[in-house]
Design a protein around this motif. Structure first.
Motif, PDB file in Angstrom:
ATOM      1  N   VAL A 258       0.844  -1.202   0.000  1.00 28.32           N
ATOM      2  CA  VAL A 258       0.000   0.000   0.000  1.00 28.32           C
ATOM      3  C   VAL A 258       0.879   1.252   0.000  1.00 28.32           C
ATOM      4  O   VAL A 258       0.617   2.214  -0.741  1.00 28.32           O
ATOM      5  N   LEU A 259       1.909   1.253   0.826  1.00 32.78           N
ATOM      6  CA  LEU A 259       2.802   2.421   0.885  1.00 32.78           C
ATOM      7  C   LEU A 259       3.511   2.625  -0.454  1.00 32.78           C
ATOM      8  O   LEU A 259       3.611   3.759  -0.944  1.00 32.78           O
ATOM      9  N   VAL A 260       3.996   1.536  -1.060  1.00 33.57           N
ATOM     10  CA  VAL A 260       4.635   1.642  -2.374  1.00 33.57           C
ATOM     11  C   VAL A 260       3.647   2.232  -3.381  1.00 33.57           C
ATOM     12  O   VAL A 260       3.976   3.167  -4.129  1.00 33.57           O
ATOM     13  N   ALA A 261       2.438   1.689  -3.405  1.00 35.77           N
ATOM     14  CA  ALA A 261       1.441   2.135  -4.382  1.00 35.77           C
ATOM     15  C   ALA A 261       1.044   3.597  -4.157  1.00 35.77           C
ATOM     16  O   ALA A 261       0.942   4.371  -5.120  1.00 35.77           O
ATOM     17  N   ASP A 262       0.820   3.972  -2.900  1.00 34.53           N
ATOM     18  CA  ASP A 262       0.412   5.348  -2.613  1.00 34.53           C
ATOM     19  C   ASP A 262       1.479   6.345  -3.041  1.00 34.53           C
ATOM     20  O   ASP A 262       1.173   7.389  -3.644  1.00 34.53           O
ATOM     21  N   ALA A 264       3.982   5.767  -5.193  1.00 34.98           N
ATOM     22  CA  ALA A 264       4.241   5.666  -6.631  1.00 34.98           C
ATOM     23  C   ALA A 264       3.192   6.419  -7.438  1.00 34.98           C
ATOM     24  O   ALA A 264       3.478   6.922  -8.533  1.00 34.98           O
ATOM     25  N   SER A 265       1.982   6.513  -6.893  1.00 38.55           N
ATOM     26  CA  SER A 265       0.902   7.187  -7.631  1.00 38.55           C
ATOM     27  C   SER A 265       1.153   8.685  -7.784  1.00 38.55           C
ATOM     28  O   SER A 265       0.517   9.333  -8.609  1.00 38.55           O
ATOM     29  N   THR A 266       2.098   9.227  -6.992  1.00 41.65           N
ATOM     30  CA  THR A 266       2.404  10.663  -7.082  1.00 41.65           C
ATOM     31  C   THR A 266       3.628  10.940  -7.950  1.00 41.65           C
ATOM     32  O   THR A 266       3.980  12.105  -8.148  1.00 41.65           O
ATOM     33  N   ILE A 267       4.283   9.881  -8.435  1.00 40.80           N
ATOM     34  CA  ILE A 267       5.473  10.064  -9.264  1.00 40.80           C
ATOM     35  C   ILE A 267       5.060  10.505 -10.665  1.00 40.80           C
ATOM     36  O   ILE A 267       4.131   9.960 -11.256  1.00 40.80           O
ATOM     37  N   SER A 268       5.745  11.489 -11.177  1.00 46.63           N
ATOM     38  CA  SER A 268       5.475  11.959 -12.539  1.00 46.63           C
ATOM     39  C   SER A 268       6.793  11.978 -13.326  1.00 46.63           C
ATOM     40  O   SER A 268       7.799  12.488 -12.830  1.00 46.63           O
ATOM     41  N   PRO A 269       6.815  11.394 -14.538  1.00 47.66           N
ATOM     42  CA  PRO A 269       5.712  10.689 -15.191  1.00 47.66           C
ATOM     43  C   PRO A 269       5.392   9.368 -14.483  1.00 47.66           C
ATOM     44  O   PRO A 269       6.231   8.828 -13.769  1.00 47.66           O
ATOM     45  N   ALA A 270       4.192   8.884 -14.701  1.00 48.34           N
ATOM     46  CA  ALA A 270       3.714   7.681 -14.014  1.00 48.34           C
ATOM     47  C   ALA A 270       4.605   6.482 -14.323  1.00 48.34           C
ATOM     48  O   ALA A 270       5.089   6.320 -15.444  1.00 48.34           O
ATOM     49  N   VAL A 271       4.810   5.644 -13.313  1.00 48.86           N
ATOM     50  CA  VAL A 271       5.623   4.446 -13.500  1.00 48.86           C
ATOM     51  C   VAL A 271       4.777   3.353 -14.142  1.00 48.86           C
ATOM     52  O   VAL A 271       3.600   3.192 -13.826  1.00 48.86           O
ATOM     53  N   SER A 272       5.389   2.587 -15.009  1.00 47.82           N
ATOM     54  CA  SER A 272       4.647   1.592 -15.796  1.00 47.82           C
ATOM     55  C   SER A 272       4.171   0.414 -14.958  1.00 47.82           C
ATOM     56  O   SER A 272       3.235  -0.291 -15.340  1.00 47.82           O
TER      57      SER A 272
END
Length: 323
Positions: A258-262, A264-272
């Motif tokens: 959950v922490l990784v996903a939360d 990662a969702s703010t990283i720009s550009p989005a991670v694949s």
């Protein structure tokens, strides 16, 4: 001094034929095998461990070498540690053979020297291949043998990819191909860490809380979450008879994801890799309350090529960002 950069896998099945077939697709500069004996040293008070150093003597036939590894970094299965090597002629390491600057002081070094004792050993057959990659070279080593400590022994069955020259991102290209063999897990624990535990000198794995409650920066949070995930994955695997602990470990794995996903969702550009991570989390959370058939399914999932490829992709993102 060299900085050892490697990706480590734990091998959970017989991969000999599949690995041989994969190696046919690589340009191999060199191939050999060696029987290696390694003795690890520390003081009775574990002064080197407190300094985050690992000290060993390695022997092969008539060759002997002492090595000290200093504090480094482990992200996912990627290990990066400064390492110093020197020839050795006796049975005890000589700390003066290493550079003075790696020690808090030469006085501290000289205090440690007479207290050094053998703590545990590792004996294994190493088969290795030097693989040519674009602009560099990678060594693939397959180690099979044992770690022996005062409280027992444990099997060594590991694949290590070590960067010899070139860009470290090439490690991930080869690692992703290895992951497709199946039956591999990313290894966040070194032989030395496992050895200290077998010598009764390291804390057993246990449940740990996520560090802090404050919001974390994107990549810091991804790294912390991945560490939490993999720590509890190992805990889950080490306690197959304790279903209650396994349930707690699985819950903690989900917390890390959950922490990784939360973050990662703010990283720009989005991670694949984010959609695959969300799918994994949904699958794990749907089975949190299962207590019978689920453990067998999870054990299979943890060595699934797509699962390992996902962890590698996250680790590659963190490594690329740290360059």
């Amino acid at each position: 001094m060299q900085t050892e950069i490697e990706i480590k896998f734990f091998v959970t099945r017989n991969i000999e034929v599949d690995l041989s077939n994969l190696l046919n697709f690589f340009a191999i500069n060199e191939h050999s095998s060696q029987q290696l004996g390694n003795v690890y040293f520390d003081t009775p008070n574990l002064d080197l461990r407190r300094l985050e150093m690992g000290l060993r003597i390695r022997r092969c036939d008539t060759f002997a070498e002492q090595t000290i590894k200093c504090r480094g970094q482990v992200i996912g299965g990627l290990h990066a540690r400064p390492e110093y090597n020197a020839p050795i002629h006796g049975d005890l390491p000589d700390l003066t053979a290493f550079p003075d600057h790696i020690w808090p002081s030469t006085t501290e070094r000289d205090r440690i020297q007479p207290q050094l004792e053998a703590q545990f050993r590792t004996d294994f057959l190493r088969r290795y291949w030097r693989i040519a990659v674009t602009g560099g070279e990678i060594e693939l080593a397959w180690d099979q043998g044992d770690i022996i400590g005062s409280q027992g022994r444990a099997e060594i069955n590991e694949l290590e990819l070590e960067l010899k020259s070139g860009d470290a991102m090439a490690l991930f290209t080869v690692a992703q191909q290895l992951a497709q063999l199946g039956g591999l897990r990313l290894g966040a624990q070194s032989k030395a860490q496992r050895g200290y535990r077998l010598a009764g000198l390291g804390k057993p794995l246990g449940l740990v809380p996520l560090t802090g409650s404050e919001p974390l920066a994107e990549l810091t949070g991804v790294s912390a979450g991945l560490h939490h995930w993999q720590h509890h994955e190992q805990l889950w695997l080490e306690h197959p008879q304790d279903l209650a602990l396994q349930q707690q470990a699985l819950h903690a794995m989900c917390q890390g994801i959950v922490l990784v996903a939360d973050c990662a969702s703010t990283i720009s550009p989005a991670v694949s890799w984010l959609p695959a991570l969300v799918n994994l989390l949904t699958h794990l959370q749907a089975n949190l309350n299962e207590s019978h058939s689920w453990p067998n399914e999870l054990a299979t999932l943890l060595v699934c090529p797509n699962y390992i490829a996902l962890q590698l992709a996250i680790t590659a993102t963190l490594h690329h960002a740290s360059k």
